[in-house]
Design a protein around this motif. Structure first.
Motif, PDB file in Angstrom:
ATOM      1  N   VAL A   1      -2.082  13.393  -3.289  1.00 44.76           N
ATOM      2  CA  VAL A   1      -2.756  13.891  -2.080  1.00 44.76           C
ATOM      3  C   VAL A   1      -3.912  14.811  -2.460  1.00 44.76           C
ATOM      4  O   VAL A   1      -4.998  14.777  -1.866  1.00 44.76           O
ATOM      5  CB  VAL A   1      -1.755  14.610  -1.157  1.00 44.76           C
ATOM      6  N   GLY A   2      -3.708  15.657  -3.485  1.00 43.86           N
ATOM      7  CA  GLY A   2      -4.777  16.548  -3.938  1.00 43.86           C
ATOM      8  C   GLY A   2      -5.991  15.773  -4.449  1.00 43.86           C
ATOM      9  O   GLY A   2      -7.144  16.149  -4.161  1.00 43.86           O
ATOM     10  N   ARG A   3      -5.721  14.704  -5.233  1.00 39.20           N
ATOM     11  CA  ARG A   3      -6.842  13.879  -5.712  1.00 39.20           C
ATOM     12  C   ARG A   3      -7.603  13.243  -4.538  1.00 39.20           C
ATOM     13  O   ARG A   3      -8.833  13.180  -4.535  1.00 39.20           O
ATOM     14  CB  ARG A   3      -6.324  12.804  -6.663  1.00 39.20           C
ATOM     15  N   THR A   4      -6.845  12.805  -3.545  1.00 37.62           N
ATOM     16  CA  THR A   4      -7.503  12.207  -2.374  1.00 37.62           C
ATOM     17  C   THR A   4      -8.342  13.236  -1.620  1.00 37.62           C
ATOM     18  O   THR A   4      -9.466  12.961  -1.194  1.00 37.62           O
ATOM     19  CB  THR A   4      -6.434  11.611  -1.437  1.00 37.62           C
ATOM     20  N   LEU A   5      -7.768  14.457  -1.466  1.00 34.96           N
ATOM     21  CA  LEU A   5      -8.534  15.512  -0.794  1.00 34.96           C
ATOM     22  C   LEU A   5      -9.795  15.865  -1.575  1.00 34.96           C
ATOM     23  O   LEU A   5     -10.849  16.136  -0.978  1.00 34.96           O
ATOM     24  CB  LEU A   5      -7.653  16.754  -0.618  1.00 34.96           C
ATOM     25  N   LEU A   6      -9.690  15.855  -2.912  1.00 37.54           N
ATOM     26  CA  LEU A   6     -10.859  16.147  -3.730  1.00 37.54           C
ATOM     27  C   LEU A   6     -11.950  15.092  -3.525  1.00 37.54           C
ATOM     28  O   LEU A   6     -13.141  15.431  -3.388  1.00 37.54           O
ATOM     29  CB  LEU A   6     -10.461  16.216  -5.202  1.00 37.54           C
ATOM     30  N   ILE A   7     -11.542  13.841  -3.470  1.00 36.53           N
ATOM     31  CA  ILE A   7     -12.522  12.757  -3.237  1.00 36.53           C
ATOM     32  C   ILE A   7     -13.162  12.904  -1.864  1.00 36.53           C
ATOM     33  O   ILE A   7     -14.390  12.784  -1.701  1.00 36.53           O
ATOM     34  CB  ILE A   7     -11.832  11.390  -3.392  1.00 36.53           C
ATOM     35  N   ILE A   8     -12.314  13.197  -0.860  1.00 33.38           N
ATOM     36  CA  ILE A   8     -12.860  13.374   0.493  1.00 33.38           C
ATOM     37  C   ILE A   8     -13.812  14.564   0.533  1.00 33.38           C
ATOM     38  O   ILE A   8     -14.875  14.531   1.171  1.00 33.38           O
ATOM     39  CB  ILE A   8     -11.712  13.549   1.498  1.00 33.38           C
ATOM     40  N   GLY A   9     -13.461  15.662  -0.159  1.00 34.20           N
ATOM     41  CA  GLY A   9     -14.340  16.826  -0.190  1.00 34.20           C
ATOM     42  C   GLY A   9     -15.678  16.536  -0.850  1.00 34.20           C
ATOM     43  O   GLY A   9     -16.731  16.984  -0.381  1.00 34.20           O
ATOM     44  N   LEU A  10     -15.627  15.770  -1.971  1.00 35.22           N
ATOM     45  CA  LEU A  10     -16.871  15.409  -2.649  1.00 35.22           C
ATOM     46  C   LEU A  10     -17.763  14.544  -1.749  1.00 35.22           C
ATOM     47  O   LEU A  10     -18.982  14.735  -1.689  1.00 35.22           O
ATOM     48  CB  LEU A  10     -16.564  14.685  -3.954  1.00 35.22           C
TER      49      LEU A  10
ATOM     50  N   LEU B   1      -8.847  11.989   8.597  1.00 37.45           N
ATOM     51  CA  LEU B   1      -8.670  11.177   7.384  1.00 37.45           C
ATOM     52  C   LEU B   1      -7.648  11.802   6.450  1.00 37.45           C
ATOM     53  O   LEU B   1      -6.831  11.085   5.835  1.00 37.45           O
ATOM     54  CB  LEU B   1     -10.025  11.034   6.682  1.00 37.45           C
ATOM     55  N   VAL B   2      -7.664  13.136   6.334  1.00 42.15           N
ATOM     56  CA  VAL B   2      -6.689  13.810   5.467  1.00 42.15           C
ATOM     57  C   VAL B   2      -5.264  13.567   5.975  1.00 42.15           C
ATOM     58  O   VAL B   2      -4.343  13.271   5.194  1.00 42.15           O
ATOM     59  CB  VAL B   2      -7.002  15.314   5.396  1.00 42.15           C
ATOM     60  N   ILE B   3      -5.062  13.682   7.281  1.00 45.63           N
ATOM     61  CA  ILE B   3      -3.718  13.460   7.840  1.00 45.63           C
ATOM     62  C   ILE B   3      -3.262  12.027   7.597  1.00 45.63           C
ATOM     63  O   ILE B   3      -2.116  11.770   7.164  1.00 45.63           O
ATOM     64  CB  ILE B   3      -3.729  13.786   9.343  1.00 45.63           C
ATOM     65  N   VAL B   4      -4.150  11.077   7.857  1.00 46.72           N
ATOM     66  CA  VAL B   4      -3.787   9.674   7.678  1.00 46.72           C
ATOM     67  C   VAL B   4      -3.505   9.379   6.211  1.00 46.72           C
ATOM     68  O   VAL B   4      -2.499   8.701   5.863  1.00 46.72           O
ATOM     69  CB  VAL B   4      -4.915   8.775   8.215  1.00 46.72           C
ATOM     70  N   GLU B   5      -4.337   9.873   5.297  1.00 48.94           N
ATOM     71  CA  GLU B   5      -4.150   9.606   3.873  1.00 48.94           C
ATOM     72  C   GLU B   5      -2.874  10.260   3.356  1.00 48.94           C
ATOM     73  O   GLU B   5      -2.147   9.680   2.529  1.00 48.94           O
ATOM     74  CB  GLU B   5      -5.360  10.109   3.081  1.00 48.94           C
ATOM     75  N   THR B   6      -2.559  11.473   3.836  1.00 50.89           N
ATOM     76  CA  THR B   6      -1.324  12.138   3.402  1.00 50.89           C
ATOM     77  C   THR B   6      -0.101  11.330   3.805  1.00 50.89           C
ATOM     78  O   THR B   6       0.842  11.111   3.004  1.00 50.89           O
ATOM     79  CB  THR B   6      -1.254  13.550   4.004  1.00 50.89           C
ATOM     80  N   ARG B   7      -0.088  10.865   5.047  1.00 47.76           N
ATOM     81  CA  ARG B   7       1.037  10.040   5.499  1.00 47.76           C
ATOM     82  C   ARG B   7       1.105   8.729   4.723  1.00 47.76           C
ATOM     83  O   ARG B   7       2.187   8.256   4.357  1.00 47.76           O
ATOM     84  CB  ARG B   7       0.903   9.770   6.994  1.00 47.76           C
ATOM     85  N   THR B   8      -0.044   8.148   4.490  1.00 47.08           N
ATOM     86  CA  THR B   8      -0.070   6.866   3.774  1.00 47.08           C
ATOM     87  C   THR B   8       0.453   7.026   2.349  1.00 47.08           C
ATOM     88  O   THR B   8       1.247   6.192   1.858  1.00 47.08           O
ATOM     89  CB  THR B   8      -1.506   6.320   3.737  1.00 47.08           C
ATOM     90  N   ILE B   9       0.060   8.113   1.667  1.00 49.64           N
ATOM     91  CA  ILE B   9       0.521   8.340   0.295  1.00 49.64           C
ATOM     92  C   ILE B   9       2.026   8.598   0.272  1.00 49.64           C
ATOM     93  O   ILE B   9       2.754   8.084  -0.601  1.00 49.64           O
ATOM     94  CB  ILE B   9      -0.262   9.511  -0.332  1.00 49.64           C
ATOM     95  N   SER B  10       2.499   9.394   1.238  1.00 54.75           N
ATOM     96  CA  SER B  10       3.944   9.669   1.293  1.00 54.75           C
ATOM     97  C   SER B  10       4.735   8.389   1.542  1.00 54.75           C
ATOM     98  O   SER B  10       5.766   8.120   0.885  1.00 54.75           O
ATOM     99  CB  SER B  10       4.241  10.702   2.378  1.00 54.75           C
ATOM    100  N   GLU B  11       4.303   7.589   2.489  1.00 59.44           N
ATOM    101  CA  GLU B  11       4.997   6.337   2.782  1.00 59.44           C
ATOM    102  C   GLU B  11       4.944   5.394   1.585  1.00 59.44           C
ATOM    103  O   GLU B  11       5.928   4.688   1.266  1.00 59.44           O
ATOM    104  CB  GLU B  11       4.381   5.677   4.006  1.00 59.44           C
ATOM    105  N   SER B  12       3.807   5.373   0.933  1.00 64.35           N
ATOM    106  CA  SER B  12       3.681   4.501  -0.235  1.00 64.35           C
ATOM    107  C   SER B  12       4.631   4.943  -1.350  1.00 64.35           C
ATOM    108  O   SER B  12       5.259   4.104  -2.017  1.00 64.35           O
ATOM    109  CB  SER B  12       2.236   4.517  -0.728  1.00 64.35           C
ATOM    110  N   ALA B  13       4.772   6.255  -1.574  1.00 60.90           N
ATOM    111  CA  ALA B  13       5.689   6.751  -2.603  1.00 60.90           C
ATOM    112  C   ALA B  13       7.132   6.404  -2.251  1.00 60.90           C
ATOM    113  O   ALA B  13       7.927   5.981  -3.117  1.00 60.90           O
ATOM    114  CB  ALA B  13       5.521   8.257  -2.752  1.00 60.90           C
ATOM    115  N   ARG B  14       7.510   6.565  -0.979  1.00 62.30           N
ATOM    116  CA  ARG B  14       8.875   6.216  -0.558  1.00 62.30           C
ATOM    117  C   ARG B  14       9.139   4.718  -0.750  1.00 62.30           C
ATOM    118  O   ARG B  14      10.224   4.325  -1.206  1.00 62.30           O
ATOM    119  CB  ARG B  14       9.089   6.621   0.902  1.00 62.30           C
TER     120      ARG B  14
END
Length: 424
Positions: A122-131, A24-37
């Protein structure tokens, strides 16, 4: 066991979180990067369209006009041929996300966004996933503790039940736990408890029956032995010794009968026997006791009757009835024989007050007695009678009349009888 269940459940949850969390972290990181671009590219195209529309109407394009169209965290550069570049916003440092869009009038628009914004998202997403993972671990621990308690408590209870059975307490508990495997173990333990209870009851019953049934033969035997010790007449000694040997044989028969009934009370060894001999033997055995009590015991009724049963068992039944009359009855005791249908009936009666009204038919139940006695004599007598297909009943409460019903064997007809019947 409780700790192992918790550890195994927690290990499974952690493996699942590790596998799916990393994915999930890998997919979300790619998704956030693509969304920013995509956002930066869309911003560049939009600004190029705005610049084109102003150039078409020969309006000036200035930084003040474009600044309202650019987000605060972005930097834009507009290059129009023949004019100096127009910069909007602060130029980011370090790694950036950049997109350039050409305009229809030959201009180009470049939009840049610092990659740190993507890192923050990405950090906020990782924090949510960690919680979420932490909540999953807490929920898994709570569920594991609950399941461990649900499984460990019944096992502890079953261990206590097994220990209680081993300590001699055979009461079944009839507890079920909603777990098929544990319920099956509980069923087996309950059935074992019931079998142990039946075995203990049979042993106690055998001990009580033996104590009651052996008391009278042993007393009679001791009386015969006392007679032998008090006389010097060889003939008397021989006679008493013969009687004592016969009583020993009857005592052996009583013991064998008790052991047989303890294994299966319905098992009989019925044979055809002479009822007169059994009654005669009982009269001879009980007359001394009745004579000592100042009472009499007599017999009457039909003679030369043959019945089907076990002679020893019939003797024990009659002995129980005669002893019952001696202890609880009064006056003369009479043994009457009669025939009814295909059955021989031996009635035992006395002149006493009879059975109390509050006892009634319960007189044949164990531990039921109208006076100070064990309350098992008539119960044992009934079991002995039924073992050979007979029955023992109370025909009358006062004066008391007890009837022993046995199957009858018709008398054999001799050839002389047939000859006399033909001549007549």
């Amino acid at each position: 066991m409780r700790r192992r269940l918790i550890q195994s459940t927690l290990a499974v949850v952690l493996v699942v979180i590790a596998v799916f969390g990393v994915s999930l972290v890998i997919v979300e990181t790619r998704t956030i990067s693509e969304s920013a671009r995509e956002r930066v590219e869309s911003e560049a195209v939009r600004l190029a369209s705005i610049v084109d529309s102003r150039l078409l109407v020969e309006d000036k394009v200035t930084a003040e006009i474009i600044s309202d169209q650019v987000a605060e965290d972005r930097y834009a550069v507009i290059r129009i041929p023949g004019k100096p570049p127009i910069e909007v916003g602060a130029k980011p440092e370090g790694d950036v996300i950049s997109a350039t869009a050409p305009g229809e009038e030959g201009e180009t628009v470049t939009v840049q966004e610092p990659r740190s914004s993507v890192t923050r998202e990405v950090g906020r997403t990782l924090l949510i996933i960690g919680l979420v993972a932490l909540l999953a671990v807490i929920a898994a621990v709570l569920l594991a503790v609950r399941q461990a308690s649900r499984l460990a408590s019944p096992l502890t209870d079953l261990a206590e039940t097994a220990e209680r059975l081993g300590s001699g307490d055979p009461r079944p508990r009839h507890r079920r736990y909603g777990v098929p495997e544990l319920d099956r173990v509980a069923d087996v333990l309950d059935r074992s408890a019931e079998r142990i209870a039946r075995m203990l009851t049979a042993e106690r019953r055998l001990a009580a029956d033996a104590s009651h049934q052996l008391r009278t033969p042993l007393t009679a035997l001791s009386m015969r032995l006392e007679e032998i010790t008090l006389t010097d007449d060889p003939d008397t000694v021989k006679e008493e010794a013969t009687i004592a040997l016969a009583q020993v044989e009857r005592l052996t028969d009583v013991v064998e009968r008790l052991l047989t009934n303890s294994r299966d009370p319905r098992t009989g060894s019925a044979v055809t026997f002479d009822l007169d001999e059994v009654i005669k033997q009982q009269l001879a055995e009980w007359r001394p006791a009745y004579r000592s009590a100042g009472r009499a015991i007599v017999t009457s009724g039909k003679r030369e009757l043959r019945a089907v049963g076990t002679p020893g068992a019939v003797a024990q039944v009659l002995a129980a009835l005669i002893e019952n009359s001696l202890m609880h009855g009064g006056g003369t005791v009479a043994l009457r024989t009669r025939v009814t249908g295909n059955q021989v009936v031996v009635e035992v009666t006395d002149e006493g007050p009879g059975v109390p009204a509050d006892l009634g038919a319960r007189i044949f139940e164990r531990a039921i007695s109208g006076r100070n006695s064990t309350g098992i004599g008539l119960a044992v007598a009934r079991d002995l009678a039924e073992a050979d297909g007979g029955r023992l009943e109370m025909l009358q409460a006062g004066p008391p009349v007890f009837g022993l019903f046995l199957s009858r064997t018709p008398p054999q007809k001799s050839p002389d009888d047939e000859t006399r019947r033909t001549v007549r």
